[in-house]
Design a protein around this motif. Structure first.
Motif, mmCIF file in Angstrom:
data_model
loop_
_atom_site.group_PDB
_atom_site.id
_atom_site.type_symbol
_atom_site.label_atom_id
_atom_site.label_comp_id
_atom_site.label_asym_id
_atom_site.label_seq_id
_atom_site.Cartn_x
_atom_site.Cartn_y
_atom_site.Cartn_z
ATOM 1 N N ARG A 27 0.795 -1.259 0.290
ATOM 2 C CA ARG A 27 0.144 -0.064 -0.034
ATOM 3 C C ARG A 27 0.716 1.160 0.048
ATOM 4 N N SER A 31 0.975 4.351 -2.606
ATOM 5 C CA SER A 31 0.828 5.715 -2.213
ATOM 6 C C SER A 31 1.848 6.489 -2.960
ATOM 7 N N VAL A 34 0.669 7.139 -6.368
ATOM 8 C CA VAL A 34 -0.331 8.259 -6.228
ATOM 9 C C VAL A 34 0.436 9.380 -6.188
ATOM 10 N N LYS A 38 0.288 12.956 -8.604
ATOM 11 C CA LYS A 38 -0.124 14.315 -8.102
ATOM 12 C C LYS A 38 0.926 15.108 -8.623
ATOM 13 N N VAL A 45 -2.607 16.746 -2.139
ATOM 14 C CA VAL A 45 -2.357 15.394 -1.474
ATOM 15 C C VAL A 45 -3.787 14.928 -0.928
ATOM 16 N N ARG A 46 -4.100 15.871 0.024
ATOM 17 C CA ARG A 46 -5.331 15.371 0.572
ATOM 18 C C ARG A 46 -6.481 15.400 -0.394
ATOM 19 N N ASP A 47 -7.283 14.262 -0.236
ATOM 20 C CA ASP A 47 -8.715 14.194 -1.127
ATOM 21 C C ASP A 47 -9.533 13.780 0.001
ATOM 22 N N THR A 48 -10.088 14.508 0.960
ATOM 23 C CA THR A 48 -11.065 14.183 1.753
ATOM 24 C C THR A 48 -12.213 13.411 1.189
ATOM 25 N N ARG A 50 -12.363 11.425 -1.401
ATOM 26 C CA ARG A 50 -11.805 10.084 -1.358
ATOM 27 C C ARG A 50 -11.633 9.136 -0.094
ATOM 28 N N GLU A 51 -11.308 9.857 0.763
ATOM 29 C CA GLU A 51 -11.074 9.356 2.085
ATOM 30 C C GLU A 51 -12.336 8.800 2.749
ATOM 31 N N LEU A 54 -13.736 5.657 0.791
ATOM 32 C CA LEU A 54 -13.118 4.796 1.041
ATOM 33 C C LEU A 54 -13.167 4.126 2.784
ATOM 34 N N ILE A 80 -3.921 5.948 6.275
ATOM 35 C CA ILE A 80 -4.215 6.969 5.639
ATOM 36 C C ILE A 80 -3.230 8.237 5.816
ATOM 37 N N SER A 83 0.073 7.509 4.569
ATOM 38 C CA SER A 83 -0.031 7.587 3.331
ATOM 39 C C SER A 83 0.188 9.139 2.773
ATOM 40 N N VAL A 84 -0.357 10.031 3.562
ATOM 41 C CA VAL A 84 -0.385 11.590 3.455
ATOM 42 C C VAL A 84 0.888 11.904 3.638
ATOM 43 N N GLN A 87 3.671 10.719 0.840
ATOM 44 C CA GLN A 87 3.276 11.770 -0.274
ATOM 45 C C GLN A 87 3.863 13.015 -0.201
#
Ligand SMILES: O=C(O)C(=O)C[C@]1(C(=O)O)C=C[C@@H](O)C=C1
Length: 388
Positions: A27, A31, A34, A38, A45-48, A50-51, A54, A80, A83-84, A87
């Motif tokens: 995973r 990331s 991703v 980006k 970076v943050r796509d709330t 999508r979060e 998910l 997550i 992951s943030v 990134q």
């Protein structure tokens, strides 16, 4: 029915955990993919959204596997967040290539086990493969290590949720040529740590740094007979108590740090604030740029004219430029008792047009202004799933 064989079950658990680690590693690779995507698309970076999607899907799947929603949410908040942060580290190294280093020298207060040491480990976890640690006795020494080229970064506590701003650090920032390049917050769980089997009632002397002492003032106010001895860092307090090995002395600090010195916690949750955090800044000789996909903070200091409303006029400039101020601290200016230095944190990138405009306008009405740094915000607040 025969009960399961414990050794067999443990073997299966170890095998399952290994599979989980392999999936987490996979995973992380995704990331990074991703992050590369980006970098090209300039998407944040943050796509709330999508979060959110998910987490809802995972909670539903979890239910069919008898995994409750709070558990699933807690696990994936951590995944997550990782992951943030991964990134963000990738994007930051891409736009600041000269900060890429496999080995970094980091100066901080105290030795292994101090809160500064724990914060340094957390901050550099995804930024360098090896950290060369320079434990120092004073904040001045910490800053001096970087100013003199003996360390690449310094990590300094700037505020605590229980005891507020750390004045000595604010004052040092007024005169240093270093730049703020990062921030990191760590939970501060103050415990009463001892070297031998004993009880709270037997403790006659407590050792710790003045910050934990201030943050545990309510607890200590109930121990009027106990002597409080200040040390230059919590790790030094651990060292003293471990070397004394007596049943009437204790240290205040974090349990993980105390464990490094063979100490055990006989009381936890000593801080006045139960949610007790310390925020640290990271300073370096050169400033950094912050990628547009990453929420940024900018810290600057300014002094205003001695006339009514001078500070208000400065803050109105931030409002007029749609800039959110998230911290305002004032400190006396040594040798100038009637003037104050204001430390301002804003949630804005120093290269953004509205902050550039605001700084130009502030320059016209302040007697002094200096940007201390622009850096990625440490605040990665988790997205709460909305489940019907
Ligand atoms: O899908 C994305 O856009 C990602 O960045 C991946 C990811 C994740 O780890 O699942 C991480 C951060 C985003 O806020 C959303 C999801």
């Amino acid at each position: 029915m025969a009960s399961p064989n414990l050794d067999t079950v443990r073997k299966d658990i170890s095998g399952t955990d290994k599979q989980l680690l392999e999936l987490l590693a996979k995973r992380r690779q995704l990331s990074m993919e991703v992050a590369k995507s980006k970098l090209a698309s300039s998407k944040p970076v943050r796509d709330t959204t999508r979060e959110q999607q998910l987490l809802v899907e995972l909670i539903e799947t979890g239910k069919s596997l008898q995994l409750d929603a709070p558990y699933v949410t807690q696990v994936f908040h951590s995944i997550i967040e990782d992951s943030v942060l991964l990134q963000q580290a990738y994007l930051q190294q891409h736009i600041n290539p000269d900060t890429i280093a496999h080995k970094v020298r980091v100066a901080f207060l105290g030795q292994q086990g101090s809160y500064s040491h724990l914060a340094a480990q957390k901050y550099f976890a995804r930024k360098a493969e090896e950290v060369i640690e320079h434990g120092c006795k004073t904040f001045k020494e910490v800053i001096g290590k970087v100013e003199n080229g003996l360390a690449d970064y310094a990590l300094l506590p700037i505020e605590n949720t229980s005891s507020g701003g750390i004045n000595e650090v604010y004052d040092l920032l007024q005169h240093t040529s270093l730049h703020i390049v990062g921030e990191v917050s760590v939970p501060v769980e103050h415990c009463l740590l001892v070297a031998t089997a004993t009880s709270e009632e037997k403790i006659k002397t407590i050792y710790s740094h003045f910050q934990p002492i201030a943050q545990c003032s309510e607890y200590l106010s109930h121990l009027p007979e106990v002597a409080i001895e200040r040390t230059d860092a919590t790790s030094h307090a651990f060292e003293i108590v471990a070397n004394m090995a007596r049943d009437d002395v204790a240290a205040i600090g974090n349990a993980d740090g105390g464990r490094l010195y063979g100490l055990t916690a006989i009381r936890t949750g000593l801080a006045n604030q139960k949610q007790n955090y310390s925020r640290f800044i990271v300073v370096a000789r050169k400033p950094i740029d912050v990628a547009e996909q990453i929420p940024a903070k900018t810290t600057f200091i300014m002094s205003v004219k001695q006339r009514p409303g001078a500070l208000v006029d400065a803050l109105i400039i931030l409002k007029q430029n749609n800039i959110n101020m998230c911290k305002l601290e004032s400190r006396p200016i040594p040798g100038n008792p009637w003037e104050e230095m204001f430390y301002v944190d804003v949630e804005s990138n120093v290269s953004s047009s509205n902050l550039i405009t605001a700084m130009e306008q502030l320059n016209d009405i302040t007697t002094f202004i200096k940007i201390l740094g622009c850096y990625p915000s440490d605040d990665i607040s988790p997205t709460e799933p909305v489940v019907d």
